[in-house]
Scaffold this active site. Structure first.
Site, mmCIF file in Angstrom:
data_model
loop_
_atom_site.group_PDB
_atom_site.id
_atom_site.type_symbol
_atom_site.label_atom_id
_atom_site.label_comp_id
_atom_site.label_asym_id
_atom_site.label_seq_id
_atom_site.Cartn_x
_atom_site.Cartn_y
_atom_site.Cartn_z
ATOM 1 N N THR A 255 0.927 -1.211 0.018
ATOM 2 C CA THR A 255 0.153 0.064 0.070
ATOM 3 C C THR A 255 0.920 1.415 0.034
ATOM 4 O OG1 THR A 255 -0.133 -0.160 2.366
ATOM 5 C CG2 THR A 255 -2.079 -1.125 1.146
ATOM 6 N N ASP A 256 2.113 1.159 0.107
ATOM 7 C CA ASP A 256 2.892 2.510 0.214
ATOM 8 C C ASP A 256 4.022 2.154 -0.729
ATOM 9 O OD1 ASP A 256 3.622 4.908 0.712
ATOM 10 O OD2 ASP A 256 4.713 4.391 2.538
ATOM 11 N N LEU A 257 3.842 1.576 -1.880
ATOM 12 C CA LEU A 257 4.979 1.262 -2.860
ATOM 13 C C LEU A 257 5.410 2.689 -3.490
ATOM 14 C CD1 LEU A 257 6.328 -1.125 -4.459
ATOM 15 C CD2 LEU A 257 4.750 -0.909 -6.247
#
Length: 240
Positions: free
Chosen positions: A169-171
């Site tokens: 979700t925080d790529l």
């Protein structure tokens, strides 16, 4: 795997038998007293780097979970408790372990800690492998260009993650590490807090676009060397 409770503290370890002082493994001053702190990094809080090769087979990073944003100014590190498996540290530990066992280049999880508090809240900590002799892409790319093959490697790595139906979700460019040694390049993915399994395929393109926006942002902020040709190479690796 070993799960232990001591009063209102819950522990999950990546070993099978109890070890001396294991309930203190998540306290930075425990390691400081043994002169095992070998560095630190500042983010929302301090991540402590620990010399633990002789204990766990790897050196480690100890991180306490902190809230960000405006809410973090009011409540810096307390989270609502529903179950141990859904706590930030246990969830990230279990996901990292799944990915590590599947052969993906991610930090090996060593331990997770949850402290249950009043009013059904908790605090949490994670102890995981420190990936050494690496840089994140935002540190490397201002002065170094990646080859087409290296961009393709990144694409292949993300594809492996997506094929397991795991959404990071925080790529972003900060969460991709690179090590270049003896003409060999290896990449890692880090920071799997709040990540997990997601069904279907529509989200995968959105996840890639998030990464694309991250690179464009760092072109302006850090003046990294990144072009649409680089992105095309990454997508080529992802698709093939």
């Amino acid at each position: 795997m070993l799960q232990v409770q001591h009063e209102n503290h819950f522990f999950l370890f990546n070993f099978d038998e109890n070890r001396p002082n294991q309930e203190h493994f998540f306290e930075s001053y425990f390691w400081q007293k043994q002169n095992r702190i070998i560095g630190s990094a500042k983010g929302r809080g301090t991540t402590w780097f620990i010399q633990s090769q002789d204990l766990f087979g790897v050196n480690t990073a100890l991180r306490h979970y902190y809230r960000g944003g405006l809410w973090g100014k009011i409540n810096k590190d307390r989270y609502a408790f529903s179950s141990l498996e859904e706590t930030r540290s246990f969830a990230e530990f279990n996901l990292l372990n799944r990915l590590y066992q599947a052969g993906l280049p991610v930090p090996k999880p060593i331990g997770a800690h949850v402290e249950k508090l009043a009013f059904n809240h908790y605090r949490a900590d994670l102890l995981s492998e420190r990936i050494e002799n690496t840089q994140d892409l935002t540190a490397l790319l201002p002065n170094t260009e990646l080859t087409a093959e290296q961009w393709q490697q990144i694409g292949k790595l993300i594809r492996r993650l997506h094929d397991l139906q795991i959404c990071h979700t925080d790529l972003n460019a900060h969460n991709i590490l690179i090590r270049q040694q003896n003409n060999d390049t290896k990449f890692w993915l880090i920071d799997f807090d709040k990540c997990g399994e997601k069904p279907g395929n529509l989200w995968k393109q959105e996840n890639l676009q998030r990464l694309h926006r991250s690179f464009l942002k760092e072109v302006k902020r850090m003046r990294i060397q990144f072009s649409e040709k680089n992105w095309a190479d990454l997508l080529n690796g992802y698709q093939n």
